[in-house]
Every structure is written in C-alpha cells, then in structure tokens.
Scaffold this motif. Structure first.
Motif, PDB file in Angstrom:
ATOM      1  N   LEU A   1      50.026  56.146  89.122  1.00 12.94           N
ATOM      2  CA  LEU A   1      49.498  54.837  88.668  1.00 12.94           C
ATOM      3  C   LEU A   1      48.020  54.775  88.483  1.00 12.94           C
ATOM      4  CD1 LEU A   1      50.394  51.948  88.108  1.00 12.94           C
ATOM      5  CD2 LEU A   1      49.958  51.514  90.531  1.00 12.94           C
ATOM      6  N   ILE A   2      47.455  55.356  89.421  1.00 17.67           N
ATOM      7  CA  ILE A   2      45.946  55.378  89.235  1.00 17.67           C
ATOM      8  C   ILE A   2      45.724  56.230  87.882  1.00 17.67           C
ATOM      9  CG2 ILE A   2      43.852  55.819  90.288  1.00 17.67           C
ATOM     10  CD1 ILE A   2      45.179  54.753  93.155  1.00 17.67           C
ATOM     11  N   GLU A   3      46.188  57.378  87.904  1.00 15.60           N
ATOM     12  CA  GLU A   3      45.976  58.425  86.997  1.00 15.60           C
ATOM     13  C   GLU A   3      46.137  57.804  85.427  1.00 15.60           C
ATOM     14  OE1 GLU A   3      48.188  61.572  87.585  1.00 15.60           O
ATOM     15  OE2 GLU A   3      46.637  62.616  88.908  1.00 15.60           O
ATOM     16  N   ALA A   4      47.186  56.923  85.330  1.00 18.34           N
ATOM     17  CA  ALA A   4      47.586  56.141  83.960  1.00 18.34           C
ATOM     18  C   ALA A   4      46.659  55.166  83.760  1.00 18.34           C
ATOM     19  CB  ALA A   4      48.945  55.483  84.237  1.00 18.34           C
ATOM     20  N   ALA A   5      46.099  54.280  84.787  1.00 21.83           N
ATOM     21  CA  ALA A   5      45.192  53.309  84.532  1.00 21.83           C
ATOM     22  C   ALA A   5      43.821  54.045  84.247  1.00 21.83           C
ATOM     23  CB  ALA A   5      44.954  52.694  85.698  1.00 21.83           C
ATOM     24  N   ILE A   6      43.392  55.143  84.784  1.00 22.41           N
ATOM     25  CA  ILE A   6      42.024  55.794  84.277  1.00 22.41           C
ATOM     26  C   ILE A   6      42.281  56.394  82.763  1.00 22.41           C
ATOM     27  CG2 ILE A   6      40.718  57.677  84.681  1.00 22.41           C
ATOM     28  CD1 ILE A   6      41.130  57.057  87.472  1.00 22.41           C
ATOM     29  N   ILE A   7      43.277  56.924  82.296  1.00 21.68           N
ATOM     30  CA  ILE A   7      43.684  57.369  81.200  1.00 21.68           C
ATOM     31  C   ILE A   7      43.444  56.177  79.903  1.00 21.68           C
ATOM     32  CG2 ILE A   7      45.247  58.293  79.497  1.00 21.68           C
ATOM     33  CD1 ILE A   7      46.371  60.099  81.867  1.00 21.68           C
ATOM     34  N   VAL A   8      44.502  54.917  80.428  1.00 19.43           N
ATOM     35  CA  VAL A   8      44.002  53.947  79.479  1.00 19.43           C
ATOM     36  C   VAL A   8      42.619  53.394  79.434  1.00 19.43           C
ATOM     37  CG1 VAL A   8      44.802  51.590  79.396  1.00 19.43           C
ATOM     38  CG2 VAL A   8      46.519  53.062  80.021  1.00 19.43           C
ATOM     39  N   LEU A   9      42.020  53.414  80.585  1.00 24.38           N
ATOM     40  CA  LEU A   9      40.528  52.866  80.492  1.00 24.38           C
ATOM     41  C   LEU A   9      39.707  54.040  79.634  1.00 24.38           C
ATOM     42  CD1 LEU A   9      38.090  51.490  81.470  1.00 24.38           C
ATOM     43  CD2 LEU A   9      37.861  53.095  83.222  1.00 24.38           C
ATOM     44  N   MET A  10      40.200  55.429  79.496  1.00 21.87           N
ATOM     45  CA  MET A  10      39.263  56.229  78.548  1.00 21.87           C
ATOM     46  C   MET A  10      39.421  55.768  77.321  1.00 21.87           C
ATOM     47  SD  MET A  10      39.543  59.660  81.330  1.00 21.87           S
ATOM     48  CE  MET A  10      38.410  60.734  80.290  1.00 21.87           C
ATOM     49  N   LEU A  11      40.844  55.715  76.976  1.00 20.69           N
ATOM     50  CA  LEU A  11      41.326  55.441  75.465  1.00 20.69           C
ATOM     51  C   LEU A  11      40.695  54.068  75.125  1.00 20.69           C
ATOM     52  CD1 LEU A  11      45.140  56.332  75.834  1.00 20.69           C
ATOM     53  CD2 LEU A  11      43.311  57.483  74.457  1.00 20.69           C
ATOM     54  N   ILE A  12      40.668  53.046  75.771  1.00 22.74           N
ATOM     55  CA  ILE A  12      40.222  51.928  75.356  1.00 22.74           C
ATOM     56  C   ILE A  12      38.626  51.989  75.164  1.00 22.74           C
ATOM     57  CG2 ILE A  12      39.477  49.459  75.836  1.00 22.74           C
ATOM     58  CD1 ILE A  12      42.577  49.363  77.408  1.00 22.74           C
ATOM     59  N   THR A  13      38.072  52.893  75.990  1.00 16.73           N
ATOM     60  CA  THR A  13      36.684  53.027  76.075  1.00 16.73           C
ATOM     61  C   THR A  13      35.969  53.807  74.953  1.00 16.73           C
ATOM     62  OG1 THR A  13      36.484  52.630  78.479  1.00 16.73           O
ATOM     63  CG2 THR A  13      34.384  53.597  77.436  1.00 16.73           C
ATOM     64  N   TYR A  14      36.864  54.922  74.492  1.00 11.68           N
ATOM     65  CA  TYR A  14      36.133  55.851  73.470  1.00 11.68           C
ATOM     66  C   TYR A  14      37.026  56.162  72.322  1.00 11.68           C
ATOM     67  CZ  TYR A  14      33.734  57.447  77.830  1.00 11.68           C
ATOM     68  OH  TYR A  14      32.952  57.547  78.890  1.00 11.68           O
ATOM     69  N   ALA A  15      38.100  55.186  72.245  1.00  7.78           N
ATOM     70  CA  ALA A  15      38.559  55.061  71.149  1.00  7.78           C
ATOM     71  C   ALA A  15      38.715  53.592  70.850  1.00  7.78           C
ATOM     72  CB  ALA A  15      40.183  55.641  70.993  1.00  7.78           C
ATOM     73  N   PRO A  16      37.682  52.771  70.397  1.00 14.42           N
ATOM     74  CA  PRO A  16      37.780  51.429  70.310  1.00 14.42           C
ATOM     75  C   PRO A  16      38.750  50.853  69.452  1.00 14.42           C
ATOM     76  CG  PRO A  16      35.791  52.104  69.423  1.00 14.42           C
ATOM     77  CD  PRO A  16      36.394  53.275  70.254  1.00 14.42           C
ATOM     78  N   VAL A  17      39.361  51.511  68.161  1.00 16.63           N
ATOM     79  CA  VAL A  17      40.042  51.158  67.366  1.00 16.63           C
ATOM     80  C   VAL A  17      41.597  50.665  67.891  1.00 16.63           C
ATOM     81  CG1 VAL A  17      41.674  52.747  66.060  1.00 16.63           C
ATOM     82  CG2 VAL A  17      39.692  52.300  65.233  1.00 16.63           C
ATOM     83  N   ILE A  18      41.851  51.489  69.142  1.00 18.47           N
ATOM     84  CA  ILE A  18      43.011  50.886  69.926  1.00 18.47           C
ATOM     85  C   ILE A  18      43.002  49.606  70.366  1.00 18.47           C
ATOM     86  CG2 ILE A  18      44.488  51.397  71.832  1.00 18.47           C
ATOM     87  CD1 ILE A  18      43.591  54.271  71.725  1.00 18.47           C
ATOM     88  N   SER A  19      41.696  49.137  70.793  1.00 14.21           N
ATOM     89  CA  SER A  19      41.638  47.782  71.444  1.00 14.21           C
ATOM     90  C   SER A  19      41.218  46.596  70.303  1.00 14.21           C
ATOM     91  CB  SER A  19      40.673  47.818  72.544  1.00 14.21           C
ATOM     92  OG  SER A  19      39.435  48.072  72.100  1.00 14.21           O
ATOM     93  N   THR A  20      40.698  47.215  69.197  1.00  9.36           N
ATOM     94  CA  THR A  20      40.334  46.157  68.012  1.00  9.36           C
ATOM     95  C   THR A  20      41.477  46.108  66.936  1.00  9.36           C
ATOM     96  OG1 THR A  20      39.319  47.763  66.895  1.00  9.36           O
ATOM     97  CG2 THR A  20      38.022  46.390  68.413  1.00  9.36           C
ATOM     98  N   PHE A  21      42.714  46.771  67.136  1.00  9.44           N
ATOM     99  CA  PHE A  21      43.495  46.962  66.156  1.00  9.44           C
ATOM    100  C   PHE A  21      44.176  45.540  65.855  1.00  9.44           C
ATOM    101  CE2 PHE A  21      48.129  47.171  65.117  1.00  9.44           C
ATOM    102  CZ  PHE A  21      48.088  47.765  63.994  1.00  9.44           C
ATOM    103  N   LEU A  22      44.834  44.812  66.842  1.00 10.40           N
ATOM    104  CA  LEU A  22      45.519  43.731  66.740  1.00 10.40           C
ATOM    105  C   LEU A  22      44.382  42.517  66.089  1.00 10.40           C
ATOM    106  CD1 LEU A  22      48.070  42.518  67.137  1.00 10.40           C
ATOM    107  CD2 LEU A  22      47.579  41.707  69.428  1.00 10.40           C
ATOM    108  N   PRO A  23      43.300  42.252  66.807  1.00 11.06           N
ATOM    109  CA  PRO A  23      42.397  41.256  66.018  1.00 11.06           C
ATOM    110  C   PRO A  23      41.957  41.729  64.629  1.00 11.06           C
ATOM    111  CG  PRO A  23      41.511  41.877  68.475  1.00 11.06           C
ATOM    112  CD  PRO A  23      42.759  43.026  68.100  1.00 11.06           C
ATOM    113  N   ASP A  24      41.757  42.877  64.282  1.00 12.36           N
ATOM    114  CA  ASP A  24      41.466  43.232  63.238  1.00 12.36           C
ATOM    115  C   ASP A  24      42.743  43.075  62.169  1.00 12.36           C
ATOM    116  OD1 ASP A  24      39.297  44.131  63.552  1.00 12.36           O
ATOM    117  OD2 ASP A  24      39.553  46.459  63.708  1.00 12.36           O
ATOM    118  N   LEU A  25      43.866  43.017  62.711  1.00 12.66           N
ATOM    119  CA  LEU A  25      45.199  42.822  61.851  1.00 12.66           C
ATOM    120  C   LEU A  25      45.379  41.319  61.792  1.00 12.66           C
ATOM    121  CD1 LEU A  25      47.967  44.108  60.819  1.00 12.66           C
ATOM    122  CD2 LEU A  25      49.071  43.416  63.126  1.00 12.66           C
ATOM    123  N   LEU A  26      44.975  40.719  62.515  1.00 18.50           N
ATOM    124  CA  LEU A  26      45.148  39.287  62.403  1.00 18.50           C
ATOM    125  C   LEU A  26      43.999  38.592  61.798  1.00 18.50           C
ATOM    126  CD1 LEU A  26      46.690  38.218  66.102  1.00 18.50           C
ATOM    127  CD2 LEU A  26      47.791  38.495  63.977  1.00 18.50           C
TER     128      LEU A  26
END
Length: 65
Positions: free
Chosen positions: A37-62
């Motif tokens: 569980l902790i490993e999954a959370a850290i992986i998600v954090l790294m994806l959101i931090t270093y690939a901002p396209v993932i976290s800005t996809f939905l606002p850009d779409l809307l």
C-alpha cells in the motif's frame, strides 16, 4: 499527496503494533502486509509529481484554466 502519505502512514503503525500483540505475531510480519500500500502511494506520488500531464488531464479536458 505528500501530506496524505505522511498522514496515513503514521496511524497504521499503532494499529500494526496492536494487531501484532493481539495476534501474538512478529510486528515485521504485520508490516509486510502494509508495504504494498505504501509502495503504491509513493509510485502515484512520483507519477503526479514528475508527469504533471496526468494530474492536469481532466482540467484541460474540461477547459478549466
């Protein structure tokens, strides 16, 4: 996200300690169950931090700016 990881990793430690004493098992065995569980959370954090396209996809779409 960093704050969420810090907050949810502190509380289970006490629960792990209580569970290990209740089940009369080693606390290391209990921690091994929580590590994925902790490993999954850290992986998600790294994806959101270093690939901002993932976290800005939905606002850009809307069209939110």
């Amino acid at each position: 996200m960093k704050l969420a990881i810090g907050l949810f990793t502190q509380s289970p430690v006490l629960n792990f300690y209580v569970a290990s004493s209740f089940l009369k098992t080693n606390i290391i065995g209990i921690f091994r169950g929580g590590i994925p569980l902790i490993e999954a959370a850290i992986i998600v954090l790294m994806l959101i931090t270093y690939a901002p396209v993932i976290s800005t996809f939905l606002p850009d779409l809307l069209g939110v700016k």
